[in-house]
Design a protein around this motif. Structure first.
Motif, PDB file in Angstrom:
ATOM      1  N   ALA A 292      -4.768  -6.353  -8.317  1.00 36.70           N
ATOM      2  CA  ALA A 292      -3.784  -7.213  -7.659  1.00 36.70           C
ATOM      3  C   ALA A 292      -2.401  -6.577  -7.614  1.00 36.70           C
ATOM      4  O   ALA A 292      -1.543  -7.019  -6.844  1.00 36.70           O
ATOM      5  CB  ALA A 292      -3.701  -8.558  -8.374  1.00 36.70           C
TER       6      ALA A 292
ATOM      7  N   TYR B 272      -0.793  -0.553  -5.631  1.00 34.05           N
ATOM      8  CA  TYR B 272      -0.503  -0.567  -4.198  1.00 34.05           C
ATOM      9  C   TYR B 272      -1.744  -0.251  -3.373  1.00 34.05           C
ATOM     10  O   TYR B 272      -2.402   0.770  -3.561  1.00 34.05           O
ATOM     11  CB  TYR B 272       0.615   0.423  -3.886  1.00 34.05           C
ATOM     12  CG  TYR B 272       1.100   0.369  -2.465  1.00 34.05           C
ATOM     13  CD1 TYR B 272       1.624  -0.815  -1.940  1.00 34.05           C
ATOM     14  CD2 TYR B 272       1.045   1.490  -1.649  1.00 34.05           C
ATOM     15  CE1 TYR B 272       2.067  -0.878  -0.633  1.00 34.05           C
ATOM     16  CE2 TYR B 272       1.497   1.440  -0.333  1.00 34.05           C
ATOM     17  CZ  TYR B 272       2.004   0.250   0.174  1.00 34.05           C
ATOM     18  OH  TYR B 272       2.446   0.201   1.477  1.00 34.05           O
ATOM     19  N   ALA B 273      -2.053  -1.132  -2.447  1.00 32.33           N
ATOM     20  CA  ALA B 273      -3.279  -1.034  -1.656  1.00 32.33           C
ATOM     21  C   ALA B 273      -3.129  -0.133  -0.438  1.00 32.33           C
ATOM     22  O   ALA B 273      -4.105   0.083   0.284  1.00 32.33           O
ATOM     23  CB  ALA B 273      -3.718  -2.428  -1.210  1.00 32.33           C
TER      24      ALA B 273
ATOM     25  N   ASN C 298      -0.905  -1.202   4.573  1.00 29.58           N
ATOM     26  CA  ASN C 298      -1.717  -2.180   5.299  1.00 29.58           C
ATOM     27  C   ASN C 298      -1.239  -3.571   4.932  1.00 29.58           C
ATOM     28  O   ASN C 298      -0.248  -3.725   4.202  1.00 29.58           O
ATOM     29  CB  ASN C 298      -3.199  -1.985   4.973  1.00 29.58           C
ATOM     30  CG  ASN C 298      -3.453  -1.918   3.472  1.00 29.58           C
ATOM     31  OD1 ASN C 298      -2.926  -2.729   2.707  1.00 29.58           O
ATOM     32  ND2 ASN C 298      -4.263  -0.952   3.036  1.00 29.58           N
TER      33      ASN C 298
ATOM     34  N   ASP D 294      -2.568  -5.840   2.963  1.00 31.32           N
ATOM     35  CA  ASP D 294      -2.662  -6.122   1.531  1.00 31.32           C
ATOM     36  C   ASP D 294      -1.503  -5.476   0.769  1.00 31.32           C
ATOM     37  O   ASP D 294      -0.917  -6.090  -0.125  1.00 31.32           O
ATOM     38  CB  ASP D 294      -4.000  -5.623   0.981  1.00 31.32           C
ATOM     39  CG  ASP D 294      -5.177  -6.459   1.458  1.00 31.32           C
ATOM     40  OD1 ASP D 294      -4.962  -7.620   1.869  1.00 31.32           O
ATOM     41  OD2 ASP D 294      -6.315  -5.956   1.415  1.00 31.32           O
TER      42      ASP D 294
ATOM     43  N   LYS E 283       1.676  -7.483   1.373  1.00 27.32           N
ATOM     44  CA  LYS E 283       1.735  -8.702   0.575  1.00 27.32           C
ATOM     45  C   LYS E 283       2.064  -8.396  -0.889  1.00 27.32           C
ATOM     46  O   LYS E 283       2.769  -9.175  -1.551  1.00 27.32           O
ATOM     47  CB  LYS E 283       0.411  -9.460   0.677  1.00 27.32           C
ATOM     48  CG  LYS E 283       0.171 -10.093   2.048  1.00 27.32           C
ATOM     49  CD  LYS E 283      -1.156 -10.836   2.106  1.00 27.32           C
ATOM     50  CE  LYS E 283      -1.368 -11.486   3.462  1.00 27.32           C
ATOM     51  NZ  LYS E 283      -2.683 -12.184   3.542  1.00 27.32           N
ATOM     52  N   GLN E 284       1.573  -7.270  -1.398  1.00 25.82           N
ATOM     53  CA  GLN E 284       1.907  -6.888  -2.776  1.00 25.82           C
ATOM     54  C   GLN E 284       3.406  -6.623  -2.916  1.00 25.82           C
ATOM     55  O   GLN E 284       4.028  -7.039  -3.898  1.00 25.82           O
ATOM     56  CB  GLN E 284       1.113  -5.650  -3.171  1.00 25.82           C
ATOM     57  CG  GLN E 284      -0.368  -5.897  -3.383  1.00 25.82           C
ATOM     58  CD  GLN E 284      -1.131  -4.592  -3.594  1.00 25.82           C
ATOM     59  OE1 GLN E 284      -0.897  -3.601  -2.908  1.00 25.82           O
ATOM     60  NE2 GLN E 284      -2.033  -4.598  -4.560  1.00 25.82           N
TER      61      GLN E 284
END
Length: 525
Positions: free
Chosen positions: A431, A434-435, A438, A440, A443-444
């Motif tokens: 969660a 860092y994704a 993108n 996701d 949103k992080q």
């Protein structure tokens, strides 16, 4: 931190000024129609600067869903239904400061005129974020024009960004001269509470604030007149021309001294407030779900849940949309976390209140990279923001000491625990890690920026939610009247009567003639 402590309150400063100057200063502050002369522009800085502060522990904080009130006599968690409070009074002081500066030689006036450009941009943007279109170009003329025409919100942002560009240019030129002459251009450090006359720190704050404005325009990146991406890239692409904050030492912040100024929560109001206000679930439950040690710095364990004090399951906030009587019952049963007593109530100084901060800047840059506005490593800036905010709360990589109120204890009666916290373990959670560039990852970034906004930066957390929907806000009978969170304020009632024709034209052009708090302003379309 190296930032200047707020040594004395505005009234205390006025008391040190000679009687003649005090009368003139009072006139400047209280009566915008009286001509004044003979003041140092520095004397107007205290009111201008302190008016920028949005103190913690007010209604803004509850509407950002960081805290909640569980006692109806003391307040509630509802969003507004009426008009905005606007900032034309401090702007009048800015005009007075400009007037006094213009009566001086250029070497004396230029620093104050540069700061005035920033103050104008700051106050006009803040007001426009509340209501939309506003008088700007024709505003602040006193009796010369009592019915100013409204500028569009777009024009307000264009004007404000131009003011910030100009302020940066002016400060850069003065700083270059000062390096040679060692002090040609100065701001009186006695009256500059934030940076004590440090022009470079002001320049960093102005450019960092400009990044905030550009991020707020994320829905307008295709507008050629605004050139949002280009402006953002210009600032990041030239560190000499556009210096920005490099650490927490550069924060534009208000620091309480415990003598003349007191943190809104302190030992002075512990008996009244400590159990009547509690943490908010949107914030605290997020921290707890991420096993984030900051939760143990800002909240007390909810001992009615029967977990250990340092178990993350012990930290549960009150749901902002919940019925207030239900929240009160949960608090009394020990099932909702109260505000961290040791950090916020045991001293008179609490914590610094950010106006513009380094962590926010890091997340703004990360967001711009994530969205493809500029090149760079979004993850690096994202991590910089997280770890800088850890430092603000004294969260160490390794051994930490946390202090809570003893069960049934009084102020000053603490229980101490040693807690080990690993930065790597925290960051490597799915969660948090860092994704990528993108949705996701975006949103992080926004989630961590929301955490860093806690009890700081006025309504920026709400504005982020309004712009992005992140994080998900609680909505219910406890904080709304019709099941929705307002998206703007109404215009002040005096504007409707004193400037009726222009007010009606502005409401018609923006909102179809209805000054409705649930309508979208230009910025959000």
């Amino acid at each position: 931190m190296k930032s200047l402590k707020y040594k004395i309150a505005s009234l205390a400063i006025l008391a040190t000024v000679s009687l003649g100057c005090k009368k003139q200063f009072d006139s400047a502050v209280q009566n915008k129609n009286l001509p004044i002369s003979g003041l140092s522009p520095a004397l107007l800085l205290p009111n201008i600067e302190t008016s920028m502060l949005a103190p913690a522990f007010g209604q803004d904080e509850r509407q950002n869903q960081y805290t909640a009130c569980n006692y109806f006599y003391y307040g509630d968690n509802r969003y507004w239904t009426g008009s905005a409070s606007l900032s034309y009074t401090p702007l009048t002081n800015v005009v007075a400061m400009e007037g006094e500066a213009n009566a001086l030689a250029a070497t004396l006036s230029k620093p104050y005129l540069a700061l005035a450009k920033f103050f104008r941009a700051f106050y006009f943007v803040n007001m426009s974020l509340k209501v939309g279109d506003l008088p700007m170009t024709q505003a602040l003329q006193g009796l010369k024009n009592t019915t100013p025409v409204y500028d569009t919100q777009k024009q307000i942002f264009i004007n404000s960004l131009a003011l910030l560009e100009s302020a940066n240019k002016d400060l850069g030129e003065m700083i270059a001269v000062n390096k040679i002459t060692q002090g040609t251009y100065v701001v009186d450090s006695k009256y500059d509470f934030f940076y004590k006359g440090d022009l470079l720190k002001w320049q960093k704050a102005i450019n960092t604030y400009r990044l905030r404005i550009l991020i707020s325009l994320s829905k307008k990146v295709s507008d050629a007149d605004l050139n949002v991406k280009g402006q953002f890239a210009s600032i990041l692409g030239d560190a000499v021309k556009y210096p920005i904050m490099t650490s927490m030492d550069d924060n534009l912040q208000y620091i309480y001294d415990g003598v003349f100024t007191f943190y809104p929560n302190s030992s002075r109001n512990f008996g009244n407030d400590a159990t009547r206000y509690n943490t908010g679930a949107t914030y605290i439950n997020l921290l707890a779900s991420l096993k984030d040690l900051r939760v143990m710095k800002v909240a007390e364990p909810a001992r009615g849940l029967k977990f250990d004090d340092t178990d993350f399951r012990s930290f549960v906030g009150g749901i902002s949309g919940q019925d207030q009587s239900t929240m009160a019952a949960l608090v009394q049963a020990g099932k909702v976390s109260l505000i961290g007593r040791h950090r916020y109530y045991e001293t008179l100084v609490g914590e610094n209140t950010f106006i513009v901060s380094y962590p926010e800047m890091c997340f703004n840059i990360a967001e711009a990279i994530n969205q493809g506005w500029v090149g760079g490593n979004a993850e690096t800036w994202y991590k910089n923001g997280i770890f800088a905010d850890f430092g603000f709360y004294g969260v160490n990589d390794g051994a930490n000491t946390v202090l809570f109120q003893k069960s049934g204890g009084l102020l000053g009666d603490d229980v101490s625990y040693n807690v080990n916290f690993s930065y790597n373990d925290y960051y490597n959670q799915p969660a948090v890690k860092y994704a990528g560039n993108n949705v996701d990852g975006w949103k992080q970034i926004l989630t961590q920026k929301y955490i860093a906004f806690a009890r700081n930066s006025g309504m920026e957390a709400y504005y982020q939610w309004r712009r992005t929907g992140v994080p998900t806000f609680s909505v219910g009978a406890g904080n709304t009247d019709n099941g929705a969170i307002p998206l703007r304020f109404q215009y002040p009632t005096n504007e409707r009567s004193a400037n009726a024709a222009n007010y009606k034209a502005a409401v018609q052009s923006q909102y179809g003639g209805s000054d409705d708090i649930f309508q979208l302003m230009w910025l959000l379309k």
